[in-house]
Write an enzyme that holds these catalytic residues in place. Structure first.
Site, mmCIF file in Angstrom:
data_model
loop_
_atom_site.group_PDB
_atom_site.id
_atom_site.type_symbol
_atom_site.label_atom_id
_atom_site.label_comp_id
_atom_site.label_asym_id
_atom_site.label_seq_id
_atom_site.Cartn_x
_atom_site.Cartn_y
_atom_site.Cartn_z
ATOM 1 N N GLU A 78 1.953 -7.756 -10.176
ATOM 2 C CA GLU A 78 1.984 -7.975 -11.624
ATOM 3 C C GLU A 78 1.295 -6.861 -12.410
ATOM 4 O OE1 GLU A 78 2.656 -11.872 -9.868
ATOM 5 O OE2 GLU A 78 2.979 -11.571 -11.989
ATOM 6 N N LYS A 110 -6.052 -6.705 -3.203
ATOM 7 C CA LYS A 110 -5.916 -7.487 -4.436
ATOM 8 C C LYS A 110 -4.465 -7.833 -4.758
ATOM 9 C CE LYS A 110 -10.105 -5.955 -6.849
ATOM 10 N NZ LYS A 110 -10.643 -5.060 -7.911
ATOM 11 N N GLY A 111 -3.531 -6.982 -4.374
ATOM 12 C CA GLY A 111 -2.130 -7.245 -4.720
ATOM 13 C C GLY A 111 -1.737 -6.508 -5.981
ATOM 14 N N ASN A 157 0.250 0.115 2.044
ATOM 15 C CA ASN A 157 1.267 1.144 2.325
ATOM 16 C C ASN A 157 1.462 1.917 1.027
ATOM 17 O OD1 ASN A 157 3.802 2.502 2.434
ATOM 18 N ND2 ASN A 157 4.506 1.143 4.064
ATOM 19 N N ILE A 216 -4.930 -0.571 -0.412
ATOM 20 C CA ILE A 216 -3.480 -0.414 -0.518
ATOM 21 C C ILE A 216 -2.927 -0.335 0.905
ATOM 22 C CG2 ILE A 216 -1.618 1.099 -1.337
ATOM 23 C CD1 ILE A 216 -3.195 -0.442 -3.553
ATOM 24 N N THR A 231 5.324 1.963 -0.300
ATOM 25 C CA THR A 231 5.885 0.736 -0.889
ATOM 26 C C THR A 231 5.075 0.335 -2.119
ATOM 27 O OG1 THR A 231 4.599 -0.627 0.636
ATOM 28 C CG2 THR A 231 6.862 -0.130 1.273
#
Lengths: 326, 776
Positions: free
Chosen positions: B737, B733-734, B663, B661, B666
């Site tokens: 979604e 990973k993002g 941040n 992660i 955010t």
């Protein structure tokens, strides 16, 4: 939106005269509804007559009742201590309306004249008898989940959108209306609105040039013990699926007087005298409320997607009555 | 292994820290320029006039009244708009353009959907253009439209491919039908979804500026400047270097700004026609019919299980509405195929053409509705067997990806369940549904799993380090509003060993190195990796200078023996031997050094872990041999007023395992935003399409309900620490979604637990909830 002229009226007489001179003129106070209608090309006015300079202010409480100037803002009235204390249903209806930003702008008189949120009325690509008389009413067989089950006609089932009007109809409020000639007249709000019938484009008994100057609400025990309950798709900032404005005068467990009106179900704010009569003289119990509420929708004619309102209207009345009886 | 950026986790670093947005001040002071806020000399304003019918032909367009209005410069229609080199109106053109829709309005007199653009008025002011657009008089030869797959005249068919050709329309793994037929426990349920619209706060907008006949600059609200540029280049038949796309700030996209929609090219052509820059901003109403939507759909899940709740079969069928030209359906079945240890699986798609525009990807396309169907069915299975919903999921825990047979690159779902349950107080849940009451309210607790794939992606970045100790780092990425500017500044600062205020990160311009769309959750992982690697390129260049410099402590060292950390170059074996980059650069009279690199994300990434050549029996360490997904769990408490049908979410916990992660602040905001997005989709959102007119009846934000503050409780978000070496250089990973996958099911499962009623027809508005109670 078309081009239009703008003028400020210094008196109701001046406002009325200006309005009579231009059939396409409209009065503007808060503008929260009117500007939307003009931007959507639903109304095209050539002249806007600004009423905000008129001295139609004041919230005056007396033994006889409450008098509210038509230009008072919704937020000021909704938060006024005398309204909160003596006419809670009015305060609650106001504060359940729209958003704080809109309530800070919108006037009391303008609120009563707001137009329906029916999706067919709000989009000029659809036929709509209210917008273009004789063009048809797709809502009858279309998306009518939010539309009226009471007071409709084959021409129109658009719901009246004002919460305030429901509370005022319940408390037998009257409008003071001034016209350019003659004395101000007084009209019970319940008689002010017109059922759609075959002329849904005519929504009320306001003649061209007439200005609503004040709203008066008679003092009553059932006004002091009153409540507004609004059921909607989200917790705030949504129109009512069903709402109920109720007031009770209960003495020694027996109901002396009752007032009940419904929102979200009628083409006009819908008072239900049969329910009120069924409550008077009975003990203030849930059974009494249920039996009485069943009378509210006797004459309803729902369409495909709003049948749920038959049940929800009764339950909303019962819940609101339980609130004030508690 | 050497490329793994371990030093991010050291004291003093900023990556991972809960830092406020670097662009926050710009935004709140109004200095941040969104795409419709670029003042250009001679700017004109475009406004679309749209069709009032959904099917038929234009008989006549009378533009005389509109053209007569003051300030009107042009009224453009299919009759006078400049022709394009290529349109998406045929399959080859659509493919070359990468168009989301196989039809471009204003290229013929045909009307295929309601509110289809028929004319554009260009005027000197916005007010003039708005008014003149209402004066364009169109007469139609109208036909009765088909509104959806529900229409009695709709013809259903099985597409070979769905999700714009990316997924198979029919999938089979084992013999699911037989396994279902012989399963001791058989559950069949159908779930229905309305049309949803993305409705980002900032509407779509285009400002087109032909600086010369061979030089076009477009200020566009897009999730990807490069993808937009590619589409424009194909349609205009111009070389790529002549078309520049700029997007500095975006007010949300959720997928609708992931493709180039008609209004963009129409504005560009209008600007060409009038010879002046044209700005067009879609109205809120037009947002419902201009940039796609999530299609209305119905999905049926057949779940077969053993008596102790182990899945033996999952069969999924989906029916949905598509446009006259395209076979678009989001691929719901992917997540159903892989979320659990399901030995057999089958999925099929049906669709019908209707007079609607083409639907498109919307936040967690496929995973959002697919997880709703699967996770409600799993909840049903738990209830049927009297097993706790977490326990039923653990019994079916997939220790590898059953859909591909591959091992996971990393998976923290068990930790998500455990930590989520702890934070939420799941142990207090009454096992019996409909049995917990608080005054008038029925109280329910529900949960659901979430997963989202790490898609294949790549992108480039450039880093320029100055001898005076500041740096400019660039990538043609976009910041949807979720924090790209901020997290990339953090990554660059730590990689360079500089304080954040000495690093400027620039994005949103096709003149910068190419980056992928901000979509499919790929941006954070792809761009952070490319930024990190671009900085490594800077260090490699400086190391070469150092080892050749007689005055350097590193003189004659082998470059591979030297490393860089916190702005200092030193020997790996003896950290005391080295020097700061500033000293080296000043001595070498280098004012600046530039590095450039491409970062890969997903299966295309080959880390140090996969150094050994792939081959039989030797490829288990290869990145591409792994199935890559983020996982998570959502927990929800609702209070249901069964008399009035109202549902309020009263407690929320999301625990997510999504790699590194960047941040924590955010990221938390992004998970909260996604969860609220999901709560809206399950409780209130729906675009209503009239069945006779195939036209929307609530195309505004007064009547298309998204949650307001009063609908949302305090929300708790936590991330499980996860170190995934296979996915990209940064291990990111993002989370764009996964934040909303499973959310709708968690709410619906809580409603079931509260009321004992299973509601499967979205959204769960008061009418449906109240009537469900009445049905008992």
């Amino acid at each position: 939106m078309n081009n239009f002229a703008y003028t400020q009226a210094a008196s109701t007489k001046e406002a009325a005269t200006a309005a009579q001179a231009d059939k396409q003129a409209a009065f503007i106070s808060g503008g929260t509804s009117l500007i939307d209608l003009m931007k959507s090309n639903i109304e095209q006015h050539t002249l806007l007559i600004d009423l905000n300079k008129l001295s139609l202010l004041g919230i005056e409480n007396s033994a006889a009742g409450l008098r509210i100037g038509a230009l008072e803002r919704m937020s000021d009235v909704g938060e006024h201590p005398q309204v909160v204390q003596n006419y809670p249903v009015v305060s609650q209806a106001l504060l359940a309306s729209a958003s704080p930003q809109l309530r800070n702008m919108a006037s009391m008189g303008g609120n009563l004249l707001q137009r329906t949120r029916c999706g067919y009325f709000r989009d000029t690509a659809f036929p709509c008898n209210k917008r273009v008389p004789g063009s048809g009413c797709p809502a009858q067989t279309g998306d009518n989940r939010t539309l009226a089950i009471l007071g409709g006609s084959p021409s129109c089932i658009a719901t009246h959108a004002s919460d305030l009007a429901v509370s005022l109809v319940a408390l037998e409020a009257k409008l003071t209306i001034e016209s350019p000639k003659g004395q101000p007249r007084t009209v019970p709000l319940a008689d002010f609105y017109k059922l759609p019938g075959s002329t849904p484009h005519i929504e009320n008994h306001l003649a061209p040039g007439e200005v609503i100057t004040a709203i008066t609400i008679p003092a009553a025990a059932h006004a002091r013990r009153s409540h507004y309950l609004k059921v909607r798709d989200r917790a705030s900032y949504a129109y009512a699926l069903v709402s109920a404005a109720v007031g009770l005068d209960v003495q020694g467990g027996t109901i002396r007087s009752a007032r009940v009106a419904l929102g979200g179900v009628g083409t006009v704010p819908w008072r239900v005298p049969a329910v009120e009569q069924a409550l008077v003289g009975k003990s203030a119990t849930e059974d009494t409320f249920r039996a009485a509420a069943a009378l509210a929708v006797r004459d309803a004619s729902p369409r495909e997607h709003n049948k749920f309102k038959l049940e929800l209207a009764q339950r909303t009345i019962v819940r609101a009555l339980l609130e004030v009886a508690a | 292994m050497s490329s793994e950026p371990q030093f991010f986790d050291q004291p003093g670093g900023v990556v991972g820290k809960p830092l406020v947005r670097v662009e926050g001040r710009e935004k709140v002071t109004g200095k941040a320029k969104y795409s419709a806020e670029f003042p250009l000399p001679g700017l004109t304003y475009g406004v679309l006039a749209t069709s009032t019918i959904a099917k038929g032909k234009i008989q006549n367009i009378d533009t005389t009244a509109a053209a007569r209005e003051p300030g009107v410069i042009a009224v453009l229609t299919h009759q006078n708009l400049p022709k394009l080199a290529k349109t998406p109106n045929d399959a080859a053109g659509k493919k070359d353009i990468g168009a989301p829709m196989g039809f471009l309005p204003m290229t013929s007199d045909e009307i295929f959907y309601s509110a289809q653009p028929v004319a554009m008025v260009v005027a000197d002011t916005l007010d003039h253009a708005i008014h003149a657009a209402t004066l364009v008089k169109v007469t139609y030869q109208a036909e009765k439209p088909i509104a959806s797959f529900h229409d009695s005249r709709a013809e259903l068919f099985n597409p070979a491919k769905v999700q714009d050709g990316k997924e198979d329309g029919h999938k089979r793994r084992g013999d699911a039908k037989s396994a279902f037929a012989s399963a001791p426990i058989q559950l069949t349920a159908t779930y229905t979804h309305p049309v949803y619209n993305h409705n980002p706060m900032e509407p779509g907008s285009t400002t087109a500026h032909w600086e010369a006949p061979d030089r076009l600059t477009v200020y566009e609200s897009t999730q990807g400047v490069t993808r937009t540029q590619s589409s424009l280049v194909a349609m205009l038949g111009m070389p790529r270097e002549q078309v520049r796309v700029i997007t500095k700030y975006i007010g949300g996209g959720f997928g609708c700004k992931g493709s180039t929609w008609p209004h963009t090219i129409l504005t560009i052509q209008a600007a060409k026609a009038v010879g002046r820059p044209v700005k067009l901003m879609l109205t809120r109403k037009q947002m419902f019919t201009s940039m796609g939507h999530r299609e209305d759909q119905s999905q049926t899940v057949q779940l077969g299980a053993t008596a102790d709740g182990k899945l033996t079969a999952l069969i999924h069928t989906k029916v949905s509405t598509t446009s006259p030209w395209d076979n678009y359906a989001e691929s719901n079945s992917k997540i159903i195929d892989l979320l659990y240890a399901t030995p057999t699986f089958e999925a099929s798609y049906e669709m019908a053409r209707a007079n609607v525009m083409t639907s498109t990807f919307m936040r967690a396309p496929g995973e959002a509705p697919g997880s709703f169907a699967l996770e409600c069915s799993m909840d049903d299975l738990a209830a049927r067997l009297g097993v706790d919903p977490i326990e039923i999921r653990l019994r079916n825990y997939a220790d590898h990806d059953y859909s591909t047979g591959q091992p996971w690159s990393s998976k923290s779902l068990k930790q998500c369940y455990a930590r989520g349950a702890e934070l939420f107080g799941w142990s207090k849940r009454n096992p019996k549904a409909g049995a917990t009451r608080d005054g008038r309210y029925l109280v329910g607790m529900g949960m659901a799993s979430a997963s989202y794939p790490v898609h294949n992606s790549q992108g480039s970045a450039r880093a320029r380090l100055y001898a005076d100790g500041h740096a400019v780092v660039q990538s043609g990425a976009t910041d949807l509003g979720t924090g790209t500017y901020t997290v990339m500044t953090q990554v660059a600062a730590d990689s360079l060993g500089l304080p954040m205020d000495k690093v400027r990160f620039e994005l949103g311009d096709t003149n910068l190195p190419t980056a992928p769309n901000s979509g499919g959750s790929v941006a954070a992982g792809t761009v952070s990796s490319s930024v990190y690697l671009a900085v490594q390129d800077v260090w490699q260049k400086l190391i070469k200078v150092a080892v050749a410099d007689k005055k350097s402590p590193l003189y004659k060292a082998k470059p591979e023996d030297v490393t860089a950390e916190k702005g200092r170059l030193f020997l790996k074996k003896d950290a005391s031997k080295g020097e700061a980059f500033g000293d080296l650069m000043k001595r070498a009279e280098l004012t600046d050094v530039e590095g450039m690199a491409q970062g890969k994300y997903g299966p295309g990434y080959e880390s140090g872990h996969s150094a050994s050549p792939a081959g039989p029996g030797n490829n288990t360490e290869s990145a591409s041999a792994h199935s890559m997904h983020s996982f998570g769990a959502h927990f929800c408490e609702v209070r249901v007023d069964m008399d009035l049908g109202t549902v309020r979410v009263s407690k929320w916990v999301s625990v997510i395992g999504a790699g590194r992660i960047l941040n924590s602040q955010t990221a938390r905001s992004q998970i909260i935003g996604g969860a609220i997005f999901g709560i809206g989709s399950v409780l209130m959102e729906a675009t209503e399409r009239d069945a006779n007119y195939s036209r929307y009846t609530n195309a505004d934000l007064a009547n298309y309900h998204v949650p307001v503050n009063a609908d949302i409780p305090d929300m708790t978000v936590e991330f499980v620490e996860e170190n995934d070496p296979y996915i990209n250089a940064m291990g990111v990973k993002g989370i764009g979604e996964i934040s909303m996958v499973g959310v709708a099911a968690a709410v619906a499962n809580a409603v079931f637990h509260a009321t004992g009623k299973r509601l499967r027809d979205l959204p769960l508005t008061p009418d449906k909830v109240m009537m469900a109670g009445l049905a008992s």
